[in-house]
Design an enzyme around this catalytic site. Structure first.
Site: not given
Ligand code: NAP
Length: 259
Positions: A145, A158
């Site tokens: 990401s 995350y």
């Protein structure tokens, strides 16, 4: 299209929807044999299988929780049994929750880490073991990401998992480059998928996201799938250990757009 991909066997984790589904369909167009892993949504996984087949590939859906070591091992074994080999792994499955970091429980931390990072490690380990035993010059993609680079408040678990994925990629890429196994990362920006549809379907929140993207448009799973096909193919045969950001320029400090 990348002709050398034809007939190659790929496992894609979390391919019942979103980015994983997009990569699966693209691999189908490349005439690959695709193991569509899913966790809970069998119906969607079977739909992805049909879409891969309609695109020209072969596919089978296999349930496995990538947060559980023995389920990943079983997933890899099933792939080999189904298609007689293993050439490509795409560690795509990922989850997130939103919590202020001072309230984040260890249980929630572990849940995200287990799926996003530990699961990817186990998948890499099993795949590399198989490739070494069978002298396969394979390719592994880890779907990270932009938050492997951009800090993400309220998502410490995350962002940490994605930062870890980058270093896992680079370490394995270096370790196994002499054996011909390539390991790369794709770092998506904002992509329309079920993971973020609640944000992107809200006009105000969607505008906030757009303001962070110099190209001024949200990405599609197909953008990630194109990058995945190229990185997997021999056209990228000399590329290992990189992160390919597919983010419309999000990581280029858009605040400086006007100089
Ligand atoms: P998504 O739409 O929420 O899909 C997630 C997929 O992961 C589903 O197929 C789900 O399977 C599977 N999954 C969840 N937990 C799993 C588990 N324990 N074991 C196996 N599979 C599991 O997500 P997405 O947006 O496509 O994201 C895919 C990847 O891209 C993730 O790693 C995410 O972090 C990354 N990413 C996405 C964006 C974005 O804007 N969308 C941006 C940056 C990075 P079931 O449906 O069967 O449960």
């Amino acid at each position: 299209m990348f002709p050398d991909l034809k007939g190659k066997v790929a496992v894609i984790t979390g391919a019942s929807q979103g980015i994983g589904r997009g990569i699966a369909i693209r691999f189908g167009q490349e005439r690959m044999k695709v193991v569509v892993n899913y966790h809970s949504n069998e119906e969607m996984a079977e739909m992805t299988v049909k879409e891969v087949q309609a695109a020209g590939g072969e596919a089978v859906a296999v349930k496995a929780d990538v947060g559980i070591e023995k389920e990943i091992i079983a997933l890899m074994n099933t792939a080999v049994e189904a298609f007689g080999g293993l050439d490509v792994l795409v560690n795509n499955a990922g989850i997130q929750t939103t919590t202020p970091s001072h309230e984040l429980t260890l249980d929630d931390w572990h849940k995200v880490m287990d799926v996003n990072l530990t699961g990817a490690f186990v998948g890499c380990r099993e795949t590399i073991k198989y490739m070494l035993e069978h002298d396969i010059k394979g390719s592994i993609l880890n779907i990270s990401s932009v938050h492997q680079k951009i800090p993400k408040p309220f998502h410490a678990h995350y962002a940490s998992s994605k930062g870890g994925l980058r270093m896992l990629t680079e370490t394995l890429a270096l370790e196994y480059a002499p054996r011909g196994i390539r390991v790369n990362t794709i770092a998506p920006g904002a992509i329309v998928t079920p993971m973020n549809e609640h944000i992107l379907s809200d006009p105000r929140q969607s505008q906030d996201v757009l303001s962070l993207i110099p190209m001024n448009r949200i990405g599609e799973p197909e953008h990630i799938a194109s990058a995945a096909a190229w990185l997997t193919s021999e056209e990228a045969g000399y590329v290992t250990g990189v992160t390919l950001f597919v983010d419309g320029g999000m990581t280029l400090y858009p605040i400086f757009l006007k100089g």
